[in-house]
Each structure stands twice: as structure tokens, then as C-alpha cells.
Scaffold this active site. Structure first.
Site, PDB file in Angstrom:
ATOM      1  N   SER A   1      34.237  55.615  68.702  1.00 11.31           N
ATOM      2  CA  SER A   1      33.474  54.487  69.217  1.00 11.31           C
ATOM      3  C   SER A   1      32.527  54.944  70.353  1.00 11.31           C
ATOM      4  O   SER A   1      31.663  55.766  70.094  1.00 11.31           O
ATOM      5  CB  SER A   1      34.478  53.402  69.647  1.00 11.31           C
ATOM      6  OG  SER A   1      33.834  52.211  69.941  1.00 11.31           O
TER       7      SER A   1
ATOM      8  N   ASP B   1      33.126  46.887  59.684  1.00 10.05           N
ATOM      9  CA  ASP B   1      33.092  47.146  61.128  1.00 10.05           C
ATOM     10  C   ASP B   1      32.055  46.228  61.783  1.00 10.05           C
ATOM     11  O   ASP B   1      30.858  46.333  61.494  1.00 10.05           O
ATOM     12  CB  ASP B   1      32.739  48.627  61.357  1.00 10.05           C
ATOM     13  CG  ASP B   1      32.938  49.049  62.802  1.00 10.05           C
ATOM     14  OD1 ASP B   1      32.755  48.196  63.695  1.00 10.05           O
ATOM     15  OD2 ASP B   1      33.256  50.219  63.041  1.00 10.05           O
TER      16      ASP B   1
ATOM     17  N   HIS C   1      36.696  48.171  62.909  1.00  6.61           N
ATOM     18  CA  HIS C   1      36.329  49.199  63.882  1.00  6.61           C
ATOM     19  C   HIS C   1      37.500  50.139  64.222  1.00  6.61           C
ATOM     20  O   HIS C   1      37.323  51.117  64.943  1.00  6.61           O
ATOM     21  CB  HIS C   1      35.827  48.493  65.151  1.00  6.61           C
ATOM     22  CG  HIS C   1      35.093  49.390  66.089  1.00  6.61           C
ATOM     23  ND1 HIS C   1      33.948  50.082  65.738  1.00  6.61           N
ATOM     24  CD2 HIS C   1      35.332  49.730  67.376  1.00  6.61           C
ATOM     25  CE1 HIS C   1      33.530  50.786  66.776  1.00  6.61           C
ATOM     26  NE2 HIS C   1      34.354  50.595  67.779  1.00  6.61           N
TER      27      HIS C   1
HETATM   28  C1  MLT Z   1      29.442  51.365  72.723  1.00  8.11           C
HETATM   29  O1  MLT Z   1      29.224  50.614  73.652  1.00  8.11           O
HETATM   30  O2  MLT Z   1      29.392  52.579  72.803  1.00  8.11           O
HETATM   31  C2  MLT Z   1      29.764  50.724  71.417  1.00  8.11           C
HETATM   32  O3  MLT Z   1      29.477  49.368  71.452  1.00  8.11           O
HETATM   33  C3  MLT Z   1      31.175  50.945  71.021  1.00  8.11           C
HETATM   34  C4  MLT Z   1      32.125  50.408  72.044  1.00  8.11           C
HETATM   35  O4  MLT Z   1      32.463  51.133  72.950  1.00  8.11           O
HETATM   36  O5  MLT Z   1      32.537  49.255  71.935  1.00  8.11           O
END
Ligand code: MLT
Length: 200
Positions: free
Chosen positions: A102, A152, A183
């Protein structure tokens, strides 16, 4: 940067750079590194940004909307930290494979976009396109594994495919793995990443 370094049994193996998701820390991905290669050295880093007490690797303006200036600055900071870590722990700078989830996958992709020699490859679990409209260096010889979810809500399938195609245009060899999930980081995608890694 706050981090853990665990020296591996085999110094010819890559060093696995672990980059956690929002609200995580440097302990989160250690079990996954063990599943990928339990003989490799591991450098696991905590993101320097706090969002309501949750560690991240760069600031965002809203979910999925990145603070581009901060992203650039933090990518540089992480790349410099890798240089320092090489001095501290004496591992091969040219043989680092990132494993990111992520937000951690997004800064790993940003390292590839901004610095030709930052990483040898990466396992990206649920990454987004970190920046658009920039010139990316030639990344020939690098390999990336992307795990994405067909449902996701944060990294849409279209964005996952966009990242694949951007990386391929810069000559990265990309393997894409889909899970019919959201996700979350699933055991199935770790298994697939492990197979990809063993064929490197
Ligand atoms: C981010 O902010 O890098 C993406 O939205 C993934 C997350 O951290 O939720």
C-alpha cells in the site's frame, strides 16, 4: 530513519527492503520477508510522516491524493537512507529488492520512478501510480511483481494496469498477479510473490 536490520545467512542474496502500509511499522512485514527468502538480509524501515498518529512514507492531501512535493522529498530521503544503511551494515547497494504494501508499495514505486539505481526490483502489494507526467529513467534489467485486487477500492484495477504499463515502457519486466479481493495483503499473493522471487 527508524529501522531494523537483520543480517542474512547468505551475503550473495539480495537485501529485502520492507516498507509498511499506512498505520503500520517496521515489524509488520518481517513474517512476509521470511516467506520470500529466510536467508536474505532484511532492512525494514518506518515511514517518517505521521498522519493522525499513523506512520506513512509521505504526506497525502486526501485518500489517494498525494502531496507531490512531500513525495519527492521523502523519496529522496529514503534513497539517501539506503546509501547510509549500506555504509552502516555493509550490504550490496545494487542488490536491494523492496517489498512494499500500500503506502509502502507507493514509495517503492516512487524510488523506481525517481532513481535509476535505487532498487534492483520490487514486490509491490496494492500499489498506485505515485506520480504522473514525469520522465522516468531507463529501468532495464529490473523486475517488478505487482499484486492487485479486482475489488480494491483504493488501488483500482485500472490504476494497477496503468502502473504496469508505465513500468514496462521504461523496460521493467513486470509480473502481474490478481486476487479477487480488496486492498488486503493475502497469503495467496505472498505465495505468488515467493514463486516470482525464486525465479529471479
Ligand atoms: C497512500 O496514501 O499511499 C494510498 O492511499 C494507500 C494507503 O496508504 O492507504
Amino acid at each position: 530513519m527508524k529501522h531494523i536490520f537483520n543480517k542474512g545467512k547468505d551475503s550473495n542474496k539480495p537485501t529485502l527492503l520492507l516498507l509498511h502500509g499506512t498505520g503500520g511499522n517496521e515489524l509488520d512485514l518481517l513474517p512476509i520477508a521470511g516467506r520470500i527468502d529466510d536467508e536474505a538480509s532484511v532492512l525494514s524501515v518506518r515511514g517518517n510522516v505521521l498522519e493522525n498518529g499513523m506512520p506513512r512514507f509521505f504526506k497525502r492531501l486526501a485518500e489517494g491524493v498525494f502531496d507531490e512535493e512531500d513525495l519527492i522529498l521523502r523519496t529522496k530521503e529514503l534513497n539517501q537512507f539506503l546509501d547510509e544503511a549500506v555504509e552502516m551494515y555493509d550490504f550490496d547497494r545494487d542488490n536491494i529488492i523492496a517489498i512494499g504494501y500500500s503506502n509502502g508499495a507507493n514509495i517503492a514505486a516512487s524510488l523506481l520512478f525517481h532513481y535509476q539505481h535505487a532498487l534492483k526490483g520490487a514486490i509491490l502489494h496494492h500499489p498506485m501510480v505515485p506520480r504522473r507526467g514525469m520522465e522516468i529513467p531507463d529501468l532495464s534489467g529490473k523486475s517488478v511483481f505487482i499484486a492487485a485486487g479486482t475489488n480494491d477500492p483504493i488501488c483500482s484495477p485500472a490504476e494497477s494496469m496503468e502502473l504496469k504499463s508505465i513500468l514496462e515502457k521504461t523496460n521493467v519486466e513486470v509480473e502481474m498477479h490478481w486476487e479477487d479481493r480488496g486492498h488486503q495483503l493475502t497469503p495467496g499473493e505472498v505465495e505468488a510473490a515467493s514463486k516470482w522471487y525464486s525465479n529471479l
